[in-house]
Design an enzyme around this catalytic site. Structure first.
Site, PDB file in Angstrom:
ATOM      1  N   THR A  85       0.818  -1.207   0.000  1.00  0.00           N
ATOM      2  CA  THR A  85       0.000   0.000   0.000  1.00  0.00           C
ATOM      3  C   THR A  85       0.854   1.260   0.000  1.00  0.00           C
ATOM      4  OG1 THR A  85      -1.501   1.276   1.409  1.00  0.00           O
ATOM      5  CG2 THR A  85      -0.126  -0.326   2.530  1.00  0.00           C
ATOM      6  N   ASP A  86       0.276   2.356  -0.502  1.00  0.00           N
ATOM      7  CA  ASP A  86       0.997   3.642  -0.464  1.00  0.00           C
ATOM      8  C   ASP A  86       1.139   4.166   0.965  1.00  0.00           C
ATOM      9  OD1 ASP A  86      -1.678   4.348  -0.048  1.00  0.00           O
ATOM     10  OD2 ASP A  86      -1.755   5.847  -1.642  1.00  0.00           O
ATOM     11  N   GLU A  87       0.353   3.595   1.897  1.00  0.00           N
ATOM     12  CA  GLU A  87       0.382   4.099   3.276  1.00  0.00           C
ATOM     13  C   GLU A  87       1.714   3.864   3.968  1.00  0.00           C
ATOM     14  OE1 GLU A  87      -2.830   3.175   5.806  1.00  0.00           O
ATOM     15  OE2 GLU A  87      -4.327   3.381   4.235  1.00  0.00           O
ATOM     16  N   LYS A 141       2.190  -3.378   7.224  1.00  0.00           N
ATOM     17  CA  LYS A 141       2.436  -3.549   5.781  1.00  0.00           C
ATOM     18  C   LYS A 141       3.867  -3.109   5.444  1.00  0.00           C
ATOM     19  CE  LYS A 141      -0.056  -4.660   2.922  1.00  0.00           C
ATOM     20  NZ  LYS A 141      -0.446  -5.980   2.365  1.00  0.00           N
TER      21      LYS A 141
HETATM   22  P1  NAD Z   1      -9.852  -7.290   2.260  1.00  0.00           P
HETATM   23  O1  NAD Z   1      -9.830  -7.047   3.723  1.00  0.00           O
HETATM   24  O2  NAD Z   1     -11.080  -6.986   1.492  1.00  0.00           O
HETATM   25  O3  NAD Z   1      -9.460  -8.807   1.944  1.00  0.00           O
HETATM   26  C1  NAD Z   1      -8.449  -9.491   2.618  1.00  0.00           C
HETATM   27  C2  NAD Z   1      -8.593 -10.968   2.307  1.00  0.00           C
HETATM   28  O4  NAD Z   1      -7.515 -11.670   2.967  1.00  0.00           O
HETATM   29  C3  NAD Z   1      -9.896 -11.579   2.819  1.00  0.00           C
HETATM   30  O5  NAD Z   1     -10.446 -12.454   1.854  1.00  0.00           O
HETATM   31  C4  NAD Z   1      -9.469 -12.359   4.054  1.00  0.00           C
HETATM   32  O6  NAD Z   1     -10.304 -13.483   4.341  1.00  0.00           O
HETATM   33  C5  NAD Z   1      -8.055 -12.789   3.668  1.00  0.00           C
HETATM   34  N1  NAD Z   1      -7.214 -13.045   4.842  1.00  0.00           N
HETATM   35  C6  NAD Z   1      -7.062 -12.259   5.934  1.00  0.00           C
HETATM   36  N2  NAD Z   1      -6.221 -12.830   6.804  1.00  0.00           N
HETATM   37  C7  NAD Z   1      -5.812 -14.008   6.240  1.00  0.00           C
HETATM   38  C8  NAD Z   1      -4.942 -15.046   6.652  1.00  0.00           C
HETATM   39  N3  NAD Z   1      -4.294 -14.998   7.838  1.00  0.00           N
HETATM   40  N4  NAD Z   1      -4.756 -16.095   5.818  1.00  0.00           N
HETATM   41  C9  NAD Z   1      -5.395 -16.164   4.623  1.00  0.00           C
HETATM   42  N5  NAD Z   1      -6.258 -15.220   4.202  1.00  0.00           N
HETATM   43  C10 NAD Z   1      -6.453 -14.147   4.989  1.00  0.00           C
HETATM   44  O7  NAD Z   1      -8.607  -6.456   1.706  1.00  0.00           O
HETATM   45  P2  NAD Z   1      -8.418  -5.679   0.336  1.00  0.00           P
HETATM   46  O8  NAD Z   1      -8.899  -4.294   0.488  1.00  0.00           O
HETATM   47  O9  NAD Z   1      -8.911  -6.535  -0.773  1.00  0.00           O
HETATM   48  O10 NAD Z   1      -6.807  -5.622   0.284  1.00  0.00           O
HETATM   49  C11 NAD Z   1      -6.063  -6.680  -0.298  1.00  0.00           C
HETATM   50  C12 NAD Z   1      -4.605  -6.324  -0.265  1.00  0.00           C
HETATM   51  O11 NAD Z   1      -4.374  -5.092  -0.953  1.00  0.00           O
HETATM   52  C13 NAD Z   1      -4.026  -6.099   1.137  1.00  0.00           C
HETATM   53  O12 NAD Z   1      -2.728  -6.632   1.172  1.00  0.00           O
HETATM   54  C14 NAD Z   1      -4.011  -4.594   1.288  1.00  0.00           C
HETATM   55  O13 NAD Z   1      -2.997  -4.193   2.192  1.00  0.00           O
HETATM   56  C15 NAD Z   1      -3.685  -4.162  -0.118  1.00  0.00           C
HETATM   57  N6  NAD Z   1      -4.135  -2.840  -0.534  1.00  0.00           N
HETATM   58  C16 NAD Z   1      -5.441  -2.461  -0.353  1.00  0.00           C
HETATM   59  C17 NAD Z   1      -5.870  -1.227  -0.829  1.00  0.00           C
HETATM   60  C18 NAD Z   1      -7.309  -0.789  -0.678  1.00  0.00           C
HETATM   61  O14 NAD Z   1      -7.639   0.335  -1.064  1.00  0.00           O
HETATM   62  N7  NAD Z   1      -8.220  -1.610  -0.175  1.00  0.00           N
HETATM   63  C19 NAD Z   1      -4.960  -0.374  -1.469  1.00  0.00           C
HETATM   64  C20 NAD Z   1      -3.622  -0.781  -1.620  1.00  0.00           C
HETATM   65  C21 NAD Z   1      -3.240  -2.027  -1.164  1.00  0.00           C
HETATM   66  O1  DAU Z   2      -4.100   3.982   0.503  1.00  0.00           O
HETATM   67  C1  DAU Z   2      -4.313   2.612   0.432  1.00  0.00           C
HETATM   68  C2  DAU Z   2      -5.139   2.163   1.628  1.00  0.00           C
HETATM   69  O2  DAU Z   2      -6.459   2.651   1.411  1.00  0.00           O
HETATM   70  C3  DAU Z   2      -5.143   0.645   1.797  1.00  0.00           C
HETATM   71  O3  DAU Z   2      -3.860   0.224   2.136  1.00  0.00           O
HETATM   72  C4  DAU Z   2      -6.120   0.221   2.900  1.00  0.00           C
HETATM   73  O4  DAU Z   2      -6.219  -1.184   2.938  1.00  0.00           O
HETATM   74  C5  DAU Z   2      -7.498   0.795   2.584  1.00  0.00           C
HETATM   75  O5  DAU Z   2      -8.394   0.493   3.623  1.00  0.00           O
HETATM   76  C6  DAU Z   2      -7.402   2.308   2.406  1.00  0.00           C
HETATM   77  O6  DAU Z   2      -7.059   2.963   3.655  1.00  0.00           O
HETATM   78  P1  DAU Z   2      -7.788   4.305   4.134  1.00  0.00           P
HETATM   79  O7  DAU Z   2      -7.664   4.377   5.597  1.00  0.00           O
HETATM   80  O8  DAU Z   2      -7.350   5.453   3.308  1.00  0.00           O
HETATM   81  O9  DAU Z   2      -9.299   3.924   3.650  1.00  0.00           O
HETATM   82  P2  DAU Z   2     -10.735   4.084   4.338  1.00  0.00           P
HETATM   83  O10 DAU Z   2     -11.727   3.609   3.328  1.00  0.00           O
HETATM   84  O11 DAU Z   2     -10.802   3.505   5.685  1.00  0.00           O
HETATM   85  O12 DAU Z   2     -10.872   5.670   4.473  1.00  0.00           O
HETATM   86  C7  DAU Z   2     -10.658   6.552   3.379  1.00  0.00           C
HETATM   87  C8  DAU Z   2     -10.698   7.986   3.910  1.00  0.00           C
HETATM   88  O13 DAU Z   2     -12.026   8.305   4.355  1.00  0.00           O
HETATM   89  C9  DAU Z   2      -9.819   8.227   5.132  1.00  0.00           C
HETATM   90  O14 DAU Z   2      -9.305   9.553   5.068  1.00  0.00           O
HETATM   91  C10 DAU Z   2     -10.782   8.102   6.314  1.00  0.00           C
HETATM   92  C11 DAU Z   2     -12.060   8.655   5.753  1.00  0.00           C
HETATM   93  N1  DAU Z   2     -13.342   8.105   6.276  1.00  0.00           N
HETATM   94  C12 DAU Z   2     -13.484   6.750   6.361  1.00  0.00           C
HETATM   95  C13 DAU Z   2     -14.692   6.200   6.770  1.00  0.00           C
HETATM   96  C14 DAU Z   2     -14.875   4.702   6.893  1.00  0.00           C
HETATM   97  C15 DAU Z   2     -14.398   8.981   6.560  1.00  0.00           C
HETATM   98  O15 DAU Z   2     -14.266  10.221   6.460  1.00  0.00           O
HETATM   99  N2  DAU Z   2     -15.591   8.433   6.953  1.00  0.00           N
HETATM  100  C16 DAU Z   2     -15.788   7.083   7.085  1.00  0.00           C
HETATM  101  O16 DAU Z   2     -16.908   6.661   7.441  1.00  0.00           O
END
Ligand code: NAD
Ligand code: DAU
Length: 332
Positions: A121-123, A152
């Site tokens: 992730t970019d975080e 991460k």
């Molecule tokens: P998600 O929470 O929707 O899905 C995670 C999946 O991993 C689920 O299916 C869960 O059952 C599985 N999982 C969790 N723990 C596990 C374990 N111990 N063993 C096997 N499976 C397990 O997450 P997502 O949003 O789809 O993110 C997927 C990946 O992308 C993560 O690595 C996250 O850090 C990365 N990522 C997410 C975002 C975003 O915006 N959501 C952005 C950049 C990177």
């Molecule tokens: O940048 C990549 C990341 O983006 C991934 O690594 C993470 O897995 C993914 O969850 C996401 O992280 P954020 O914390 O940025 O996403 P989230 O959807 O939780 O929140 C997005 C923004 O919105 C953040 O600034 C918090 C804000 N927020 C979130 C919720 C749930 C609100 O203002 N209101 C809300 O109800």
């Protein structure tokens, strides 16, 4: 190609599985997923059963991950605890899955000499000022803020160390905020859409001026596939689609697209340690691997996503009540 996809029943993983099965007609995928609260077999419904198998197991389980890795050609590692707010209430699952689990995946690919692509992730880079002209690049120093992002960041360091010390054939990608179908309602965009559908106001943390760099999940998938096929071992690629918007702008747009008054939202408690702004410079991926995002119109991608949540109530309703209870307990 027999691909092992950890976390393939989650949001981005399942979208990636669907994308790869469509784009690579002769590939087979084994989804390896523990089905945590975020994993859902319904995310894989409708896919050709002859072209994918499902292993229900935990990446921290050494024997299970070794078995699965031994019989594949390459691994794409999505499995993680992914939600910042959860990591602030209960950090241990993040340490366990994101660090110990990634360690197990690395040991397995080392043992069986398999190609690995690690999803990050970019975080890991921390946050930027609102007016900072610089964006994140692969050279930006790591500076994570939350238990989630630090776990991460640690997983990325493990991957780099296994490449350098053991010659593991791995690449890393760090992507910005994804949106699209099958995203759990705990996350920002699906939470606001489903709050509006259920007749409540969207909820902005703090002043709502925090900025995220939105990318459609299918563009994340195409970036990962490009790196898997053409990426240079040991390299890190950033994936982003120039989608910077403040949370306030996104909430106002969702309200407008759903035919509501754009000012009809409420401010709730801010997230502790809340990162201010993320912004990705994806030029390395564009220049070196020829990748381009397809969903460059955020409004239209968001419109489709709203439609998806309107049409798939039975998918998200079971998550909604417990998610909102969790938020209520922390005043958000
Ligand atoms: P998600 O929470 O929707 O899905 C995670 C999946 O991993 C689920 O299916 C869960 O059952 C599985 N999982 C969790 N723990 C596990 C374990 N111990 N063993 C096997 N499976 C397990 O997450 P997502 O949003 O789809 O993110 C997927 C990946 O992308 C993560 O690595 C996250 O850090 C990365 N990522 C997410 C975002 C975003 O915006 N959501 C952005 C950049 C990177
Ligand atoms: O940048 C990549 C990341 O983006 C991934 O690594 C993470 O897995 C993914 O969850 C996401 O992280 P954020 O914390 O940025 O996403 P989230 O959807 O939780 O929140 C997005 C923004 O919105 C953040 O600034 C918090 C804000 N927020 C979130 C919720 C749930 C609100 O203002 N209101 C809300 O109800």
């Amino acid at each position: 190609m027999k691909l092992l996809v950890t976390g393939g029943a989650g949001f981005i993983g399942s979208n990636f599985v669907r994308y790869v099965l469509r784009e690579r007609a002769d590939w087979h995928i084994d989804v390896f997923d523990a089905l945590s609260y975020a994993g859902n077999m319904a995310n894989l419904e409708g896919l050709d059963k002859n072209r994918f198998t499902f292993t229900h197991a935990d990446i921290c389980d050494e024997n299970a991950i070794n078995d699965a890795v031994s019989s594949c050609d390459a691994v794409v590692h999505f499995a993680a605890e992914s939600h910042n707010d959860n990591s602030l209430v209960s950090p241990w699952p993040f340490i366990n899955t994101n660090l110990v689990g990634t360690f197990r995946v690395l040991e397995a690919v080392r043992k069986y000499d398999k190609r690995l692509h690690h999803i990050s992730t970019d975080e890991v880079y921390g946050d930027l000022e609102l007016d900072d002209p610089a964006k994140f690049t692969p050279e930006t120093p790591y500076n994570p803020s939350s238990p989630y992002s630090s776990s991460k960041a640690g997983s990325d360091h493990l991957v780099r160390a296994w490449v350098r010390s053991f010659g593991v054939k791995a690449t890393i990608s760090n992507c910005s905020n994804n949106y699209g179908p099958f995203q759990h309602v705990e996350k920002f965009i699906p939470r606001q859409i489903t709050e509006i559908i259920e007749g409540r106001k969207p909820k902005l943390y703090g002043n709502g001026l925090n900025v995220r760099d939105w990318i459609h999940t299918e563009d994340h998938s195409s970036g990962v596939l490009a790196i898997l096929e053409k990426g240079v071992i040991g390299e890190t690629y950033l994936i982003g689609a120039s989608g910077e918007r403040s949370n306030k702008q996104v909430v106002e747009l969702i309200l407008e697209l759903m035919g509501k008054d754009p000012s009809n939202y409420e401010h709730v408690n801010d997230r502790p340690g809340h990162d201010l702004r993320y912004a990705i410079d994806a030029s390395k991926l564009v220049k070196e691997l020829g990748w381009h995002p397809k969903y460059t119109e955020f409004n239209s991608g968001l419109k489709d996503t709203i439609e998806w949540y309107r049409n798939n109530k039975s998918w998200w309703e079971p998550q909604k009540k417990y998610t909102e209870e969790k938020y209520r307990s922390v005043g958000r």
